[in-house]
Design a protein around this motif. Structure first.
Motif, PDB file in Angstrom:
ATOM      1  N   ILE A  46       9.423  -0.248   4.645  1.00 39.05           N
ATOM      2  CA  ILE A  46       8.572   0.778   5.124  1.00 39.05           C
ATOM      3  C   ILE A  46       9.331   2.068   4.718  1.00 39.05           C
ATOM      4  O   ILE A  46      10.395   2.269   4.833  1.00 39.05           O
ATOM      5  N   PHE A  55       0.903  -1.180   0.019  1.00 37.32           N
ATOM      6  CA  PHE A  55       0.043  -0.088  -0.085  1.00 37.32           C
ATOM      7  C   PHE A  55       0.866   1.169   0.001  1.00 37.32           C
ATOM      8  O   PHE A  55       2.068   1.230   0.163  1.00 37.32           O
ATOM      9  N   ILE A  71      12.316   3.851   5.725  1.00 38.86           N
ATOM     10  CA  ILE A  71      12.350   4.106   7.252  1.00 38.86           C
ATOM     11  C   ILE A  71      12.686   2.817   7.958  1.00 38.86           C
ATOM     12  O   ILE A  71      13.897   2.993   9.053  1.00 38.86           O
ATOM     13  N   ALA A  72      12.392   1.389   7.347  1.00 38.82           N
ATOM     14  CA  ALA A  72      12.767   0.351   8.201  1.00 38.82           C
ATOM     15  C   ALA A  72      12.575  -0.675   7.194  1.00 38.82           C
ATOM     16  O   ALA A  72      11.760  -0.524   6.134  1.00 38.82           O
ATOM     17  N   LEU A 121      11.361  -4.795   7.509  1.00 44.42           N
ATOM     18  CA  LEU A 121      10.898  -5.625   8.582  1.00 44.42           C
ATOM     19  C   LEU A 121      10.943  -6.997   7.728  1.00 44.42           C
ATOM     20  O   LEU A 121      10.611  -7.306   6.551  1.00 44.42           O
ATOM     21  N   PHE A 161       2.896  -5.204  10.191  1.00 42.45           N
ATOM     22  CA  PHE A 161       2.934  -3.800   9.839  1.00 42.45           C
ATOM     23  C   PHE A 161       1.386  -3.525   9.379  1.00 42.45           C
ATOM     24  O   PHE A 161       0.486  -4.480   9.298  1.00 42.45           O
ATOM     25  N   GLY A 162       1.244  -2.348   9.471  1.00 49.46           N
ATOM     26  CA  GLY A 162      -0.184  -1.792   8.944  1.00 49.46           C
ATOM     27  C   GLY A 162      -1.048  -1.830  10.207  1.00 49.46           C
ATOM     28  O   GLY A 162      -2.313  -1.413   9.909  1.00 49.46           O
ATOM     29  N   GLU A 163      -0.558  -1.883  11.319  1.00 52.78           N
ATOM     30  CA  GLU A 163      -1.721  -1.862  12.438  1.00 52.78           C
ATOM     31  C   GLU A 163      -2.003  -0.378  12.791  1.00 52.78           C
ATOM     32  O   GLU A 163      -2.979  -0.060  13.424  1.00 52.78           O
ATOM     33  N   MET A 164      -0.990   0.686  12.567  1.00 50.86           N
ATOM     34  CA  MET A 164      -1.181   2.180  12.772  1.00 50.86           C
ATOM     35  C   MET A 164      -2.479   2.697  12.253  1.00 50.86           C
ATOM     36  O   MET A 164      -3.264   3.140  12.890  1.00 50.86           O
ATOM     37  N   ALA A 165      -2.641   2.532  11.194  1.00 51.23           N
ATOM     38  CA  ALA A 165      -3.805   3.197  10.474  1.00 51.23           C
ATOM     39  C   ALA A 165      -5.168   2.736  10.963  1.00 51.23           C
ATOM     40  O   ALA A 165      -6.353   3.260  11.157  1.00 51.23           O
ATOM     41  N   ARG A 186      -2.764   5.399   6.177  1.00 47.33           N
ATOM     42  CA  ARG A 186      -1.359   4.952   6.342  1.00 47.33           C
ATOM     43  C   ARG A 186      -0.242   5.967   6.698  1.00 47.33           C
ATOM     44  O   ARG A 186      -0.286   7.000   5.871  1.00 47.33           O
ATOM     45  N   THR A 187       0.592   5.626   7.571  1.00 51.43           N
ATOM     46  CA  THR A 187       1.707   6.652   7.997  1.00 51.43           C
ATOM     47  C   THR A 187       2.941   6.487   7.074  1.00 51.43           C
ATOM     48  O   THR A 187       3.591   7.353   7.062  1.00 51.43           O
ATOM     49  N   ALA A 188       2.804   5.342   6.407  1.00 53.18           N
ATOM     50  CA  ALA A 188       3.946   5.048   5.593  1.00 53.18           C
ATOM     51  C   ALA A 188       3.635   4.032   4.403  1.00 53.18           C
ATOM     52  O   ALA A 188       2.442   3.397   4.413  1.00 53.18           O
ATOM     53  N   ARG A 211       7.422   2.403  17.517  1.00 54.79           N
ATOM     54  CA  ARG A 211       7.753   2.724  16.160  1.00 54.79           C
ATOM     55  C   ARG A 211       7.534   4.337  16.118  1.00 54.79           C
ATOM     56  O   ARG A 211       8.240   5.029  15.405  1.00 54.79           O
TER      57      ARG A 211
HETATM   58  P1  CMP Z   1       0.329   2.077   8.937  1.00 52.34           P
HETATM   59  O1  CMP Z   1       0.299   3.278   9.223  1.00 52.34           O
HETATM   60  O2  CMP Z   1      -1.054   1.419   8.929  1.00 52.34           O
HETATM   61  O3  CMP Z   1       0.879   1.767   7.422  1.00 52.34           O
HETATM   62  C1  CMP Z   1       2.252   1.807   7.218  1.00 52.34           C
HETATM   63  C2  CMP Z   1       2.965   1.101   8.530  1.00 52.34           C
HETATM   64  O4  CMP Z   1       4.434   1.178   8.521  1.00 52.34           O
HETATM   65  C3  CMP Z   1       2.642   1.427   9.861  1.00 52.34           C
HETATM   66  O5  CMP Z   1       0.996   1.281  10.014  1.00 52.34           O
HETATM   67  C4  CMP Z   1       3.487   0.554  10.746  1.00 52.34           C
HETATM   68  O6  CMP Z   1       2.992  -0.744  10.773  1.00 52.34           O
HETATM   69  C5  CMP Z   1       4.423   0.855   9.822  1.00 52.34           C
HETATM   70  N1  CMP Z   1       5.724   1.637  10.284  1.00 52.34           N
HETATM   71  C6  CMP Z   1       5.435   2.955  10.232  1.00 52.34           C
HETATM   72  N2  CMP Z   1       6.556   3.398  10.949  1.00 52.34           N
HETATM   73  C7  CMP Z   1       7.595   2.354  11.032  1.00 52.34           C
HETATM   74  C8  CMP Z   1       8.692   2.420  11.761  1.00 52.34           C
HETATM   75  N3  CMP Z   1       9.556   3.444  12.045  1.00 52.34           N
HETATM   76  N4  CMP Z   1       9.433   1.244  11.978  1.00 52.34           N
HETATM   77  C9  CMP Z   1       8.656  -0.031  11.668  1.00 52.34           C
HETATM   78  N5  CMP Z   1       7.289   0.003  10.937  1.00 52.34           N
HETATM   79  C10 CMP Z   1       6.893   1.241  10.732  1.00 52.34           C
END
Ligand code: CMP
Length: 414
Positions: free
Chosen positions: A343, A324, A351-352, A354, A360-364, A371-373, A412
């Motif tokens: 990422i 995404f 950024i990183a 994995l 990943f993808g949990e933040m949103a 999505r933050t990234a 994160r």
């Molecule tokens: P989400 O914001 O849903 O989609 C982008 C994802 O990248 C985010 O969730 C995290 O799971 C992952 N992510 C964002 N920043 C970092 C980080 N600094 N280190 C590892 N994973 C990250």
């Protein structure tokens, strides 16, 4: 139930022996009277067992006269009688045409099918091949004995009975398989007519066997067939659309990866017909490898793990494929089973990276925002996807899961 099974086994073995003995006896082999009486007894027992099976495995009543109006049952009743003894009384010899009735008892070899039905974990190939390989020798033996009875054709009668029988078997085999070397051939009219009959049966029978065996062999490795079929189709598709070589290599390596790692069938629709409980057990088993990879899941409660396992879906991403973009609406989170993902920021800065066991993808999902990234597969990746609704459901039911996700998010974000 055990008694019925034992009777079926006895019936099959008995019928098999009868199918061998009666034709031999009819052509004047094995004339020893003690063998004769022993087989007469065996035939009566096989017939008796089948009469018992007839009334106990169907809803028929022994008192209802309509139940007796059955040709098969009447044959068994005839076989129940000591026919050799009748022959002795009526014709002063144990050998008589009455023996032909005993041949009818041999038809119970067909019980092999219902006997095999009792086993619930046999491979399909066993169900198909065992009945064929039980009935086929009897048929060849019957043809061979009839051939001897008709004078053995150009081979003629042989003083050595064993050699005569082997020659007849050889003739029966070559004729039934329609190989027909012609070294032993029909001489009289009856032999010619008989040979025609055996050839006709042979064409049908061996055609049937060959097509079954060929079908079985093809189905044995259905997953590989399915894979090869897909490869063929995609190859034709790429040729007809003049796809450049580089692109073709990518497609082939995807199929290769899928075959190496998934062995063909990906689609869960293949198990849709199964009861829900077995389906979820299967899916649990399929998703289990991720348990070993994600440290948090290893220590989690059985209920949480089971719930998660049932909600996960597998997805494969090829190298360079975007999972995404930053700013997309979040609809799922992902666990990495195999491979690595990058990422990336909005302007594609790393950024990183994995790897296996990370998610990943949990933040949103937690912040219910974009999505933050962005995320891009670095290699071939096997990902387990947990959809937004399932994520919410698991978080509601298991606060420990939500706590763990929060901790990772803090790390994160910090
Ligand atoms: P989400 O914001 O849903 O989609 C982008 C994802 O990248 C985010 O969730 C995290 O799971 C992952 N992510 C964002 N920043 C970092 C980080 N600094 N280190 C590892 N994973 C990250």
């Amino acid at each position: 139930m055990r008694k019925i099974q034992t009777l079926k086994v006895f019936s099959v073995i008995g019928a098999f022996l009868v199918g061998f003995w009666v034709p031999l006896r009819l052509i004047g082999y094995l004339t020893d009277s003690s063998v004769e009486i022993m087989f007469d007894l065996l035939i009566s027992l096989v017939a008796g067992a089948n009469i018992y099976l007839y009334f106990s495995t169907t809803k028929r009543s022994i008192k209802d006269y309509r139940s007796w109006l059955n040709l098969g049952l009447l044959c068994d009743v005839i076989c129940l009688m000591p026919l050799s003894l009748f022959g002795l009384l009526l014709f002063n010899t144990t050998y008589s045409g009455l023996l032909l009735f005993n041949l009818l008892a041999a038809r119970h070899v067909k019980h092999i099918k219902s006997f095999l039905d009792q086993f619930d974990n046999l491979q399909p190939i066993v169900y198909r091949l065992v009945p064929i390989f039980v009935m086929l020798p009897i048929l060849i033996h019957l043809a061979a004995c009839a051939w001897i009875g008709l004078g053995s054709g150009s081979a003629g009668p042989d003083p050595d009975k064993l050699f005569e029988y082997v020659k007849a078997m050889y003739w029966a085999f070559t004729t039934l398989t329609t190989v027909g070397y012609g070294d032993i051939s029909a001489k009289t009219m009856s032999q010619m007519i008989f040979t025609c009959g055996v050839q006709v049966i042979g064409v049908g029978l061996f055609g049937f066997i060959l097509s079954n065996v060929a079908g079985l062999l093809a189905r044995q490795d259905a997953a590989r067939e399915h894979h090869m079929d897909n490869l063929d189709k995609i190859e034709t598709y790429m040729v007809s659309h003049h796809i450049p070589n580089e692109m073709r290599t990518k497609v082939r390596s995807y199929y290769h990866y899928m075959w190496q790692n998934k062995k063909g069938y990906q689609d869960h629709s293949i198990i849709e017909d199964l009861p829900k409980k077995i389906q979820s057990e299967l899916i649990f088993h399929i998703n289990k490898p991720i348990l070993e990879k994600v440290p948090f899941l290893k220590g989690a409660s059985r209920e949480l793990v089971e719930e998660l396992m049932n909600e996960l879906e597998t997805r494969v991403y090829v190298p360079g494929e975007r999972v995404f973009k930053a700013g997309d609406v979040g609809d799922a989170m992902y666990f990495i089973h195999k491979g690595q993902v990058d990422i990336l920021t909005k302007d594609d800065k790393l950024i990183a990276t994995l790897g296996e066991g990370f998610f990943f993808g949990e933040m949103a999902l937690i912040f219910e925002g974009p999505r933050t990234a962005g995320v891009v597969a670095k290699q071939f990746c096997d990902l387990y996807v947990l959809k937004k609704e399932s994520f919410a459901h698991v978080c509601d039911k298991y606060p420990e899961f939500l706590d763990h996700i929060h901790k990772v998010v803090q790390q994160r974000a910090g």
